[in-house]
Design an enzyme around this catalytic site. Structure first.
Site, PDB file in Angstrom:
ATOM      1  CE  LYS A 204      20.139 -10.065  12.846  1.00  0.00           C
ATOM      2  NZ  LYS A 204      20.802  -9.196  11.891  1.00  0.00           N
ATOM      3  N   GLY A 266      17.395  -8.105   9.268  1.00  0.00           N
ATOM      4  CA  GLY A 266      15.975  -8.415   9.501  1.00  0.00           C
ATOM      5  C   GLY A 266      15.150  -8.276   8.241  1.00  0.00           C
ATOM      6  NE  ARG A 267      16.893  -2.512   5.955  1.00  0.00           N
ATOM      7  CZ  ARG A 267      17.538  -2.233   7.068  1.00  0.00           C
ATOM      8  NH1 ARG A 267      17.060  -2.626   8.218  1.00  0.00           N
ATOM      9  NH2 ARG A 267      18.678  -1.563   7.056  1.00  0.00           N
ATOM     10  CG  HIS A 383     -11.026   3.143 -10.116  1.00  0.00           C
ATOM     11  ND1 HIS A 383     -11.895   3.646 -11.063  1.00  0.00           N
ATOM     12  CD2 HIS A 383     -10.443   2.053 -10.672  1.00  0.00           C
ATOM     13  CE1 HIS A 383     -11.865   2.854 -12.138  1.00  0.00           C
ATOM     14  NE2 HIS A 383     -10.990   1.892 -11.921  1.00  0.00           N
TER      15      HIS A 383
HETATM   16  O1  F6P Z   1      12.496  -1.719  14.530  1.00  0.00           O
HETATM   17  C1  F6P Z   1      13.210  -2.114  13.433  1.00  0.00           C
HETATM   18  C2  F6P Z   1      13.589  -3.560  13.446  1.00  0.00           C
HETATM   19  O2  F6P Z   1      14.788  -3.723  14.118  1.00  0.00           O
HETATM   20  C3  F6P Z   1      13.653  -4.099  12.029  1.00  0.00           C
HETATM   21  O3  F6P Z   1      14.832  -3.813  11.412  1.00  0.00           O
HETATM   22  C4  F6P Z   1      13.398  -5.555  12.252  1.00  0.00           C
HETATM   23  O4  F6P Z   1      13.039  -6.203  11.062  1.00  0.00           O
HETATM   24  C5  F6P Z   1      12.274  -5.473  13.263  1.00  0.00           C
HETATM   25  O5  F6P Z   1      12.630  -4.382  14.084  1.00  0.00           O
HETATM   26  C6  F6P Z   1      12.051  -6.707  14.072  1.00  0.00           C
HETATM   27  O6  F6P Z   1      13.199  -7.106  14.774  1.00  0.00           O
HETATM   28  P1  F6P Z   1      13.353  -8.555  15.338  1.00  0.00           P
HETATM   29  O7  F6P Z   1      13.290  -9.507  14.207  1.00  0.00           O
HETATM   30  O8  F6P Z   1      14.688  -8.575  16.027  1.00  0.00           O
HETATM   31  O9  F6P Z   1      12.230  -8.790  16.306  1.00  0.00           O
END
Ligand code: F6P
Length: 525
Positions: A204, A266-267, A383
């Protein structure tokens, strides 16, 4: 006004009073007629049975009143209208817009046009790869894509790629590299040919240390393998990013930057151009089905009254477990090996969103917040850690997930798999008293679980499942008064890594243990 302190709600105290008197789950089934029917809900192809949770009808009513007297519904509309509800970063939160096909009335045309244009651009690029039209430097078609990204730029696409194995092209393989552990990328690159490999740099921000280092290694490999200096600008590299500026500065050709917007967290980004690897693997039609499944859940979440709104009810059951029953963890157990990455995905979604102790109003939380999410597939987990769930001293609420049909399996396997899931939920709830003088054989039971069933694991049902969890997390964050869309907690570790990386880093400000460990490391690396 979206700020909220849950403990100040009159219902909070009532819930605290009600909690210690909760009958056992078994007793609730005896006391409450039609409990299964009342607590089973269907939407977007998912059937969710909440009846085996340790919450009475009366307690659930109180939880619903608590939610309806909170800013939750305003918060939901504010999100869908694109208001900047991520206040600490002054950003809108519009991942549902990525699943829009023209029928979320609150979306402005501006968002809609951007989403459609970016979606079309990403899907067109994916189709060019799939059709063999996209050629590498030496004129060969692409057979392998290396997705380099971490966190949200890895977990979502990887989960979906693994889950939808049945729908994937068999002429194209997507590999996922996230960890900066060089053993991973070097091992992978040894198996690939630069002439037929496309590197997708998924970030991102286009600033993430691990991703940029892995990208550098992959690009050096491409450069050497192809004998091409400006490999960044070649057809072997695409950037999936919300920072086109950074990607172009890096050298990626502007037409190979597949953008998405800042307002996609991002998530929450697998639905955007971050899903490029998924689209290459399953094609535009199936990718759109994934979006449509998520959209069906968005519509359910946006339009259904709280008392039958599945993400809201799952969130409330979770709040009941965490805040009133003091069960701090949540296990997620899919009975489907292709969903093996779900718990890792949900760990980021839930714990990076709601693992907070400061509220939206910048004051300290006075209630517990996000759960510790964990799990793996059944029957494997049976298990391993199920022993603790049946007889340990902690109560662990479980979310079981299963698909009624599996065309990759057969009746014998699949029936055995699903019967195991149903039996475990039953055993956890009902328990079994020990025979005389054999206390070690006692199963106390009374362990809560929910069960999410779908007809079949398809792009649409998977989209709905993931969106269900996104909205559950949103509702919980809203009811705890949290901003679920920032992640300041991960910044300090990144800053300290950068301070410690140079061989001549000044260690004087660090504790003694860190100084000794860095001394050890500096002597070797
Ligand atoms: O470290 C956390 C974070 O900022 C996440 O929220 C994000 O998904 C990940 O790092 C990767 O960030 P980027 O897509 O900007 O590389």
């Amino acid at each position: 006004m979206l700020d909220f302190r849950p403990e100040q709600s009159a219902f909070w105290a009532q819930l605290q009073t009600a909690a210690p008197n909760t009958p056992s789950i078994g007793a609730l089934f005896e006391q409450e007629p039609s409990r299964v029917e009342r607590l089973t809900f269907e939407a977007a192809g998912l059937r969710v049975d909440l009846s085996k949770n340790k919450v009475s009808q009366e307690q659930l009513e109180l939880l619903l009143q608590f939610a309806s007297q909170s800013p939750l519904t305003n918060h939901r509309s504010a999100m869908l209208k694109g208001e900047p509800i991520n206040a600490s970063e002054a950003r809108a939160v519009l991942h549902p817009a990525l699943r829009d096909f023209g029928n979320i009335p609150s979306l402005t045309d501006q968002y809609r046009d951007t989403v459609y244009q970016q979606r079309a651009q990403m899907l067109a690029a994916a189709e060019q790869i799939r059709s063999g039209e996209w050629l590498g430097y030496t004129g060969k078609t692409i057979t392998d894509i290396v997705n380099i990204g971490i966190g949200g730029s890895d977990l979502g696409p990887k989960l979906v790629y693994e889950a939808l194995r049945e729908f994937r092209s068999d002429t194209l393989t997507v590999h996922f590299i996230s960890n900066v552990d060089g053993a991973e990328i070097y091992s992978l690159l040894k198996t690939l040919s630069p002439e037929t490999t496309l590197v997708a740099i998924a970030s991102k921000t286009f600033t993430t240390q691990e991703t940029l280092l892995n990208a550098k290694t992959a690009l050096t490999w491409l450069r050497q393998g192809l004998g091409l200096d400006l490999v960044e600008a070649s057809s072997h590299v695409v950037a999936l990013t919300a920072s086109a500026t950074n990607a172009v500065k890096y050298g990626v050709a502007p037409e190979r930057v597949l953008p998405f917007e800042e307002w996609v967290g991002g998530r929450y980004s697998l639905w955007s151009s971050i899903g490029f690897g998924i689209a290459c693997a399953i094609g535009a039609e199936a990718f759109n089905e994934l979006l449509q499944g998520a959209h069906a859940m968005d519509k359910h979440f946006a339009e259904t009254p709280l008392h039958s709104n599945i993400p809201v009810l799952m969130a409330l059951v979770g709040i009941w477990h965490i805040n009133f029953m003091n069960y701090p963890t949540q296990a997620v157990i899919p009975y489907c090996e292709r969903l093996g990455l779900l718990s890792a995905y949900l760990q980021q979604l839930d714990m990076e969103s709601n693992g907070k102790s400061t509220l939206r109003d910048n004051t300290a939380a006075r209630t517990a917040t996000g759960p510790i999410v964990w799990g793996q597939t059944g029957t494997n987990g049976q298990h391993a850690f199920f022993q603790l769930m049946h007889q340990g001293t902690h109560t662990i609420p479980v979310e079981f997930i299963g698909a009624l049909q599996d065309t990759l399996s057969d009746t014998n396997h699949h029936r055995t798999l699903l019967v195991n899931m149903i039996a475990q939920a039953s055993a956890l709830m009902s328990g079994k008293p020990a025979p005389d003088a054999q206390a070690y054989r006692d199963y106390p039971g009374d362990k809560p679980s929910s069960m999410i069933l779908m007809e079949k694991l398809t792009p649409a049902s998977l989209g709905a499942l993931i969106a269900l969890y996104e909205h559950k997390v949103f509702v919980q964050g809203s009811l705890w008064g949290i901003n679920s869309f920032d992640q300041w907690g991960v910044e300090l570790g990144k800053k300290l890594t950068n301070e410690l990386l140079p061989q001549d880093a000044d260690l004087s400000g660090f504790d003694e243990s860190t100084q000794v460990l860095m001394g050890l490391l500096n002597a070797r690396l």
